[in-house]
Design a protein around this motif. Sequence first.
Motif, PDB file in Angstrom:
ATOM      1  N   GLU A 123       0.816  -1.224   0.000  1.00  5.19           N
ATOM      2  CA  GLU A 123       0.000   0.000   0.000  1.00  5.19           C
ATOM      3  C   GLU A 123       0.848   1.273   0.000  1.00  5.19           C
ATOM      4  OE1 GLU A 123      -0.710   0.095   4.864  1.00  5.19           O
ATOM      5  OE2 GLU A 123      -2.396  -0.246   3.494  1.00  5.19           O
ATOM      6  N   GLU A 124       2.159   1.133   0.272  1.00  9.69           N
ATOM      7  CA  GLU A 124       3.030   2.300   0.272  1.00  9.69           C
ATOM      8  C   GLU A 124       3.671   2.577  -1.090  1.00  9.69           C
ATOM      9  OE1 GLU A 124       5.876   2.210   3.413  1.00  9.69           O
ATOM     10  OE2 GLU A 124       4.372   1.852   4.993  1.00  9.69           O
ATOM     11  N   SER A 126       3.530   3.724  -4.962  1.00  5.77           N
ATOM     12  CA  SER A 126       2.652   4.601  -5.738  1.00  5.77           C
ATOM     13  C   SER A 126       3.304   5.017  -7.048  1.00  5.77           C
ATOM     14  CB  SER A 126       2.295   5.853  -4.940  1.00  5.77           C
ATOM     15  OG  SER A 126       3.448   6.641  -4.717  1.00  5.77           O
ATOM     16  N   GLY A 137      -2.332   3.924  -6.683  1.00  3.40           N
ATOM     17  CA  GLY A 137      -1.805   2.806  -5.906  1.00  3.40           C
ATOM     18  C   GLY A 137      -1.887   1.515  -6.702  1.00  3.40           C
ATOM     19  N   ASN A 156       2.554  -7.624   1.803  1.00  2.24           N
ATOM     20  CA  ASN A 156       3.896  -7.085   1.608  1.00  2.24           C
ATOM     21  C   ASN A 156       4.526  -7.621   0.327  1.00  2.24           C
ATOM     22  OD1 ASN A 156       4.094  -5.634   4.183  1.00  2.24           O
ATOM     23  ND2 ASN A 156       4.115  -7.676   5.106  1.00  2.24           N
ATOM     24  N   PRO A 188       9.173   2.124  -1.373  1.00  2.00           N
ATOM     25  CA  PRO A 188       9.790   2.280  -0.058  1.00  2.00           C
ATOM     26  C   PRO A 188      11.239   1.793  -0.038  1.00  2.00           C
ATOM     27  CG  PRO A 188       7.583   1.388   0.157  1.00  2.00           C
ATOM     28  CD  PRO A 188       7.896   1.389  -1.305  1.00  2.00           C
TER      29      PRO A 188
END
Length: 202
Positions: A123-124, A126, A137, A156, A188
Amino acid sequence: MRTRALDLVTSARPGLSLTPMLVASVLLASCGQAGPNENSDAATGDATPIAVDPASTTGSVVRDTAQPASAPAPVAPPIQTQQGPDGVRVDLTRAAVTGDILTVQLAYIAPGDESFSDYFPAEEVSVIDDATSQRYGILKDQSGAWLAAPLFVTKNIRPSAQKGETAIVWMKFPAPPATSPTVSVNIPKVGPFDGVPVSRQQ
């Protein structure tokens, strides 16, 4: 052959003395005779040439069975490269739109002297449309699973590779409008990939 010739002479004439001259004559005459099976190929012209490997000590027959070597598949250069965690190099190798879906592919290349394993929440991740600043997303399927791989504990993304190897990660997003030529990809623990050109299948 020579012994047989001498035996024939002595048996035909028991009292004959074998002088050196006579022995030499008999031997020369016998050397000029060929056995019934000798030189049969040369007489009949049936000799068939055979290719022999000159480097072989056994005289093995050479058969040309080698196939032409196929050219290695070309390796596409990365679109952009950023530094990842623990000295890992991260190459963005694809940003392509098919229909209404944008696929982004990354290659995590582990350092040559050690293995690598990491994970980050899907979800992190983008993609930002550079023309409109719209943020997208990762898509999910009908069951709610992220359209990305490799997944770890369902939510994950987990790239991992042995030393010197490469881990491939892919993710799918809503496609930006055709009027948006580039996007920025945010992962990330990895530097941002800015101004990535988007390829589109016709």
